[in-house]
Design a protein around this motif. Structure first.
Motif, PDB file in Angstrom:
ATOM      1  N   HIS A 258      -0.766   4.830 -10.173  1.00 55.08           N
ATOM      2  CA  HIS A 258       0.261   5.058  -9.138  1.00 55.08           C
ATOM      3  C   HIS A 258       1.134   3.919  -8.804  1.00 55.08           C
ATOM      4  O   HIS A 258       0.679   2.846  -8.884  1.00 55.08           O
ATOM      5  CB  HIS A 258      -0.481   5.582  -7.829  1.00 55.08           C
ATOM      6  CG  HIS A 258       0.229   6.154  -6.749  1.00 55.08           C
ATOM      7  ND1 HIS A 258       1.284   5.592  -5.864  1.00 55.08           N
ATOM      8  CD2 HIS A 258       0.686   7.556  -6.423  1.00 55.08           C
ATOM      9  CE1 HIS A 258       2.029   6.410  -5.102  1.00 55.08           C
ATOM     10  NE2 HIS A 258       1.485   7.461  -5.552  1.00 55.08           N
ATOM     11  N   PRO A 259       2.401   4.137  -8.497  1.00 51.72           N
ATOM     12  CA  PRO A 259       3.348   3.158  -8.208  1.00 51.72           C
ATOM     13  C   PRO A 259       2.806   2.055  -7.146  1.00 51.72           C
ATOM     14  O   PRO A 259       2.897   0.725  -7.103  1.00 51.72           O
ATOM     15  CB  PRO A 259       4.652   3.705  -7.735  1.00 51.72           C
ATOM     16  CG  PRO A 259       4.838   5.032  -8.306  1.00 51.72           C
ATOM     17  CD  PRO A 259       3.278   5.383  -8.442  1.00 51.72           C
ATOM     18  N   ASP A 260       1.953   2.507  -6.171  1.00 43.63           N
ATOM     19  CA  ASP A 260       1.352   1.866  -5.075  1.00 43.63           C
ATOM     20  C   ASP A 260       0.330   0.842  -5.622  1.00 43.63           C
ATOM     21  O   ASP A 260      -0.031  -0.305  -5.320  1.00 43.63           O
ATOM     22  CB  ASP A 260       0.740   2.621  -3.814  1.00 43.63           C
ATOM     23  CG  ASP A 260       2.001   3.238  -2.981  1.00 43.63           C
ATOM     24  OD1 ASP A 260       3.033   2.678  -3.325  1.00 43.63           O
ATOM     25  OD2 ASP A 260       1.653   4.354  -2.209  1.00 43.63           O
ATOM     26  N   GLY A 261      -0.461   1.392  -6.486  1.00 40.16           N
ATOM     27  CA  GLY A 261      -1.703   0.902  -7.190  1.00 40.16           C
ATOM     28  C   GLY A 261      -1.012  -0.198  -8.225  1.00 40.16           C
ATOM     29  O   GLY A 261      -1.486  -1.375  -8.270  1.00 40.16           O
ATOM     30  N   PHE A 262       0.193   0.198  -8.695  1.00 39.10           N
ATOM     31  CA  PHE A 262       0.795  -0.996  -9.557  1.00 39.10           C
ATOM     32  C   PHE A 262       1.362  -2.207  -8.820  1.00 39.10           C
ATOM     33  O   PHE A 262       1.049  -3.332  -9.268  1.00 39.10           O
ATOM     34  CB  PHE A 262       2.058  -0.122 -10.363  1.00 39.10           C
ATOM     35  CG  PHE A 262       2.818  -1.175 -11.191  1.00 39.10           C
ATOM     36  CD1 PHE A 262       2.390  -1.557 -12.208  1.00 39.10           C
ATOM     37  CD2 PHE A 262       4.113  -1.561 -10.768  1.00 39.10           C
ATOM     38  CE1 PHE A 262       3.120  -2.711 -13.174  1.00 39.10           C
ATOM     39  CE2 PHE A 262       4.872  -2.294 -11.537  1.00 39.10           C
ATOM     40  CZ  PHE A 262       4.322  -2.928 -12.785  1.00 39.10           C
ATOM     41  N   GLU A 263       1.872  -1.742  -7.593  1.00 41.65           N
ATOM     42  CA  GLU A 263       2.412  -3.103  -6.879  1.00 41.65           C
ATOM     43  C   GLU A 263       1.276  -3.927  -6.369  1.00 41.65           C
ATOM     44  O   GLU A 263       1.474  -5.030  -6.391  1.00 41.65           O
ATOM     45  CB  GLU A 263       3.114  -2.735  -5.644  1.00 41.65           C
ATOM     46  CG  GLU A 263       3.715  -3.484  -4.578  1.00 41.65           C
ATOM     47  CD  GLU A 263       4.460  -3.016  -3.474  1.00 41.65           C
ATOM     48  OE1 GLU A 263       5.072  -3.736  -2.804  1.00 41.65           O
ATOM     49  OE2 GLU A 263       4.618  -1.760  -3.210  1.00 41.65           O
ATOM     50  N   LYS A 264       0.177  -3.406  -5.825  1.00 39.92           N
ATOM     51  CA  LYS A 264      -0.971  -4.195  -5.372  1.00 39.92           C
ATOM     52  C   LYS A 264      -1.595  -4.800  -6.606  1.00 39.92           C
ATOM     53  O   LYS A 264      -1.950  -5.961  -6.548  1.00 39.92           O
ATOM     54  CB  LYS A 264      -2.163  -2.957  -5.123  1.00 39.92           C
ATOM     55  CG  LYS A 264      -3.349  -3.534  -4.572  1.00 39.92           C
ATOM     56  CD  LYS A 264      -4.433  -2.884  -3.989  1.00 39.92           C
ATOM     57  CE  LYS A 264      -5.675  -3.603  -3.715  1.00 39.92           C
ATOM     58  NZ  LYS A 264      -5.365  -5.098  -3.019  1.00 39.92           N
ATOM     59  N   ALA A 265      -1.491  -4.082  -7.943  1.00 39.19           N
ATOM     60  CA  ALA A 265      -1.897  -4.930  -9.050  1.00 39.19           C
ATOM     61  C   ALA A 265      -1.039  -6.301  -9.266  1.00 39.19           C
ATOM     62  O   ALA A 265      -1.666  -7.516  -9.612  1.00 39.19           O
ATOM     63  CB  ALA A 265      -1.920  -3.967 -10.184  1.00 39.19           C
ATOM     64  N   LEU A 266       0.337  -6.048  -9.158  1.00 38.85           N
ATOM     65  CA  LEU A 266       1.390  -7.176  -9.122  1.00 38.85           C
ATOM     66  C   LEU A 266       0.735  -8.339  -8.180  1.00 38.85           C
ATOM     67  O   LEU A 266       0.774  -9.422  -8.481  1.00 38.85           O
ATOM     68  CB  LEU A 266       2.459  -6.910  -9.080  1.00 38.85           C
ATOM     69  CG  LEU A 266       3.060  -5.883 -10.278  1.00 38.85           C
ATOM     70  CD1 LEU A 266       4.715  -5.767 -10.018  1.00 38.85           C
ATOM     71  CD2 LEU A 266       2.722  -6.473 -11.651  1.00 38.85           C
ATOM     72  N   ASP A 267       0.700  -7.828  -7.051  1.00 40.01           N
ATOM     73  CA  ASP A 267       0.472  -8.783  -5.769  1.00 40.01           C
ATOM     74  C   ASP A 267      -0.936  -9.631  -6.017  1.00 40.01           C
ATOM     75  O   ASP A 267      -0.882 -10.817  -5.729  1.00 40.01           O
ATOM     76  CB  ASP A 267       0.396  -7.847  -4.610  1.00 40.01           C
ATOM     77  CG  ASP A 267       1.762  -7.166  -4.060  1.00 40.01           C
ATOM     78  OD1 ASP A 267       2.667  -7.661  -4.691  1.00 40.01           O
ATOM     79  OD2 ASP A 267       1.840  -6.790  -3.523  1.00 40.01           O
ATOM     80  N   ASP A 268      -1.841  -8.905  -6.358  1.00 38.23           N
ATOM     81  CA  ASP A 268      -3.378  -9.771  -6.335  1.00 38.23           C
ATOM     82  C   ASP A 268      -3.429 -10.295  -7.604  1.00 38.23           C
ATOM     83  O   ASP A 268      -4.123 -11.494  -7.432  1.00 38.23           O
ATOM     84  CB  ASP A 268      -4.196  -8.162  -6.447  1.00 38.23           C
ATOM     85  CG  ASP A 268      -4.657  -7.666  -5.155  1.00 38.23           C
ATOM     86  OD1 ASP A 268      -3.915  -8.066  -4.186  1.00 38.23           O
ATOM     87  OD2 ASP A 268      -5.590  -6.851  -5.097  1.00 38.23           O
ATOM     88  N   THR A 269      -2.912 -10.023  -8.558  1.00 38.72           N
ATOM     89  CA  THR A 269      -2.884 -10.899  -9.749  1.00 38.72           C
ATOM     90  C   THR A 269      -2.191 -12.093  -9.675  1.00 38.72           C
ATOM     91  O   THR A 269      -2.846 -13.162  -9.938  1.00 38.72           O
ATOM     92  CB  THR A 269      -2.119 -10.173 -11.124  1.00 38.72           C
ATOM     93  OG1 THR A 269      -3.024  -8.979 -11.288  1.00 38.72           O
ATOM     94  CG2 THR A 269      -2.400 -11.133 -12.157  1.00 38.72           C
TER      95      THR A 269
END
Length: 214
Positions: free
Chosen positions: A111-122
């Motif tokens: 999901h786009p929200d999960g994708f954004e969190k993945a970028l942020d967290d990495t």
């Protein structure tokens, strides 16, 4: 606020263009470049002055695939943060990417929200895992702060190291001269001791505690 730079390595142009639009719309990231495969990625990396803050790397690509590209990155740019982004959800592929140094593994239907969190967290925490691997695993391992030598028996460590390879559980049983049922027992004990729920969790624990080299 400085925008972080991202490189996309994917042979599907339409997907890469859609991904670029999504990333730019987040208003905190810029797409530095798009490469069609690992070879193209290497060429573009040699042309730029500053490396991207993050690389989104597909697995199945012609000429030079994601695993080969990850091997090159490990040797020539080990500090580069890489998120695998693929449709390949096979356990052995995920394990190989983790062992090569990938900071996370995302499926393309995220999901786009999960994708954004993945970028942020990495970028902020250094790792991100969804679906098969979650931040809960990372947090539980961080909170334990105990040495593997203190909590694991010698044979459990031996099993754990073998579980981090591409060998099946049946092959591991043969290597350790044990029955498959006994190996299943080792697996369940380690799941409970380390508070993980999958073989990928075992690999992540081993990497973070330097029980295996990556």
């Amino acid at each position: 606020m400085k925008r972080s730079s991202i490189a996309i390595v994917d042979d599907h142009l339409l997907f890469a263009q859609s991904l670029t639009s999504l990333i730019v719309a987040l208003d905190k990231y810029d797409v530095l470049f798009h490469a069609y495969n690992g070879q193209d990625f290497i060429v573009q990396m040699q042309r730029i002055a500053n490396a991207p803050d993050l690389v989104l790397l597909d697995i199945n690509m012609p000429v030079m695939d994601g695993l080969e590209t990850m091997s090159w990155i490990r040797e020539h740019a080990p500090g580069l943060k890489v998120l695998a982004l693929s449709m390949d959800d096979r356990e052995e592929t995920i394990i190989r990417m983790l062992r090569l140094g990938a900071r996370g593994y995302l499926l393309k239907d995220i999901h786009p929200d999960g994708f954004e969190k993945a970028l942020d967290d990495t970028l902020s925490k250094g790792f991100y895992f969804s679906d098969r691997i979650t931040n809960t695993i990372l947090e539980s391992i961080d909170k334990k702060e105990i040495s593997a030598g203190m909590c694991l028996k010698e044979r459990e460590v031996e099993f754990l190291k073998l579980a981090c390879t591409e060998r099946t559980y049946k092959e591991i049983a043969e290597d350790m001269f044990l029955s498959p049922k006994t190996i299943d027992g080792y697996r369940e004990v380690l799941f409970e001791k380390l508070d993980v729920k999958s073989r990928i969790g075992l690999v992540l624990y081993a990497i973070k505690n330097k029980l295996i080299e990556i």
